[in-house]
Design a protein around this motif. Structure first.
Motif, PDB file in Angstrom:
ATOM      1  N   GLU A   1       0.831  -1.209   0.000  1.00 56.98           N
ATOM      2  CA  GLU A   1       0.000   0.000   0.000  1.00 56.98           C
ATOM      3  C   GLU A   1       0.862   1.255   0.000  1.00 56.98           C
ATOM      4  O   GLU A   1       0.576   2.224  -0.709  1.00 56.98           O
ATOM      5  CB  GLU A   1      -0.905   0.027   1.239  1.00 56.98           C
TER       6      GLU A   1
ATOM      7  N   ARG B   1       2.447   1.656  -3.490  1.00 53.92           N
ATOM      8  CA  ARG B   1       1.426   2.071  -4.458  1.00 53.92           C
ATOM      9  C   ARG B   1       1.071   3.547  -4.235  1.00 53.92           C
ATOM     10  O   ARG B   1       0.935   4.316  -5.188  1.00 53.92           O
ATOM     11  CB  ARG B   1       0.200   1.167  -4.333  1.00 53.92           C
ATOM     12  N   TYR B   2       0.950   3.935  -2.967  1.00 53.75           N
ATOM     13  CA  TYR B   2       0.631   5.329  -2.669  1.00 53.75           C
ATOM     14  C   TYR B   2       1.768   6.248  -3.130  1.00 53.75           C
ATOM     15  O   TYR B   2       1.527   7.276  -3.764  1.00 53.75           O
ATOM     16  CB  TYR B   2       0.347   5.505  -1.177  1.00 53.75           C
TER      17      TYR B   2
ATOM     18  N   SER C   1       1.721   6.897  -6.769  1.00 49.24           N
ATOM     19  CA  SER C   1       0.639   7.763  -7.259  1.00 49.24           C
ATOM     20  C   SER C   1       1.140   9.186  -7.509  1.00 49.24           C
ATOM     21  O   SER C   1       0.507   9.954  -8.218  1.00 49.24           O
ATOM     22  CB  SER C   1      -0.511   7.796  -6.245  1.00 49.24           C
TER      23      SER C   1
ATOM     24  N   GLU D   1       1.211  11.533  -5.299  1.00 52.23           N
ATOM     25  CA  GLU D   1       0.609  12.464  -4.342  1.00 52.23           C
ATOM     26  C   GLU D   1       1.529  12.844  -3.182  1.00 52.23           C
ATOM     27  O   GLU D   1       1.594  14.013  -2.798  1.00 52.23           O
ATOM     28  CB  GLU D   1      -0.702  11.886  -3.807  1.00 52.23           C
TER      29      GLU D   1
ATOM     30  N   TYR E   1       2.112  12.701   2.940  1.00 51.65           N
ATOM     31  CA  TYR E   1       0.754  12.281   2.615  1.00 51.65           C
ATOM     32  C   TYR E   1      -0.168  13.490   2.517  1.00 51.65           C
ATOM     33  O   TYR E   1       0.122  14.545   3.062  1.00 51.65           O
ATOM     34  CB  TYR E   1       0.204  11.289   3.655  1.00 51.65           C
TER      35      TYR E   1
ATOM     36  N   GLY F   1      -6.639  13.754  -0.210  1.00 54.41           N
ATOM     37  CA  GLY F   1      -6.551  12.952  -1.433  1.00 54.41           C
ATOM     38  C   GLY F   1      -6.521  11.470  -1.117  1.00 54.41           C
ATOM     39  O   GLY F   1      -7.177  10.994  -0.185  1.00 54.41           O
ATOM     40  N   LEU F   2      -5.713  10.762  -1.874  1.00 54.17           N
ATOM     41  CA  LEU F   2      -5.592   9.309  -1.707  1.00 54.17           C
ATOM     42  C   LEU F   2      -5.118   8.930  -0.309  1.00 54.17           C
ATOM     43  O   LEU F   2      -5.487   7.881   0.208  1.00 54.17           O
ATOM     44  CB  LEU F   2      -4.619   8.741  -2.752  1.00 54.17           C
ATOM     45  N   GLY F   3      -4.301   9.775   0.301  1.00 57.13           N
ATOM     46  CA  GLY F   3      -3.778   9.491   1.645  1.00 57.13           C
ATOM     47  C   GLY F   3      -4.850   9.477   2.717  1.00 57.13           C
ATOM     48  O   GLY F   3      -4.649   8.924   3.800  1.00 57.13           O
TER      49      GLY F   3
ATOM     50  N   ARG G   1      -7.347   7.708   2.935  1.00 59.26           N
ATOM     51  CA  ARG G   1      -7.828   6.352   3.267  1.00 59.26           C
ATOM     52  C   ARG G   1      -7.003   5.685   4.367  1.00 59.26           C
ATOM     53  O   ARG G   1      -7.396   4.655   4.887  1.00 59.26           O
ATOM     54  CB  ARG G   1      -7.879   5.486   2.023  1.00 59.26           C
TER      55      ARG G   1
END
Length: 193
Positions: A136, A139-140, A143, A145, A153, A157-159, A161
């Motif tokens: 994870e 993958r993050y 991204s 981001e 992070y 945004g995606l962070g 989660r």
């Protein structure tokens, strides 16, 4: 119809611009160059306050009109260590490993320079991350981001989660504490239009 600005924002952050727009005071940008270097014995809270103040004052020196200048800075603190923006993938993944499954503090300082004065505010928010797997985190990172975010992070945004809980101001974690910044602008006589 475009309104004339009533203040300047000394920040290149798109997140700060979006949040300040919510406070309904037209603004323009000034982009001062301020070195972000923490002193050897400088406490994290003192550091982030100083950066915000330095940016506001440097912005005031650049401002084409004599309007108030708002500036801010955000840092992530874990175990007393300041996690700023990651230098590279290895550094970014190391930050995420430190944050995984535990709590940290996000400190955002805002400063407003006007009429020879500079007033500031500091907002500290406790953020708790769920545990993350190595896959994870990778993958993050991939991204894109985390590369330009304090602590590696972005909660908005995606962070987001990975965030299990926050205790404090969500908007401060994003980069501009709305309640406290509005109070600062009110004290300077900058009412919403």
């Amino acid at each position: 119809m475009t309104l004339d600005p009533v203040l300047y924002l000394a920040s290149a952050s798109p997140r700060r611009r979006e949040l300040l727009a919510l406070l309904e005071r037209p603004f323009a940008l000034v982009l001062p160059a301020v070195e972000e270097c923490r002193g050897p014995d400088e406490a994290a809270a003192d550091y982030v306050r100083r950066l915000a103040r330095d940016k506001a004052l440097a912005g005031a020196a650049l401002a084409p009109r004599p309007l108030p200048v708002l500036a801010g800075d955000t840092i992530v603190v874990v175990d007393g260590d300041v996690l700023e923006k990651p230098r590279d993938q290895e550094h970014g993944l190391a930050m995420l490993r430190r944050l995984s499954g535990r709590s940290h503090q996000v400190m955002t300082a805002m400063a407003l320079a006007w009429n020879g004065r500079c007033e500031g505010v500091l907002v500290t928010t406790e953020v708790s991350f769920r545990s993350m797997t190595a896959a994870e985190m990778l993958r993050y990172w991939q991204s894109g981001e985390p590369a330009d975010k304090a602590g590696g992070y972005g909660i908005q945004g995606l962070g987001g989660r990975f965030v299990a809980r926050i205790d404090g101001s969500y908007s401060a974690v994003v980069g501009l504490p709305l309640v406290e910044t509005e109070a600062l602008l009110d004290r300077a006589g900058l009412a919403p239009l």
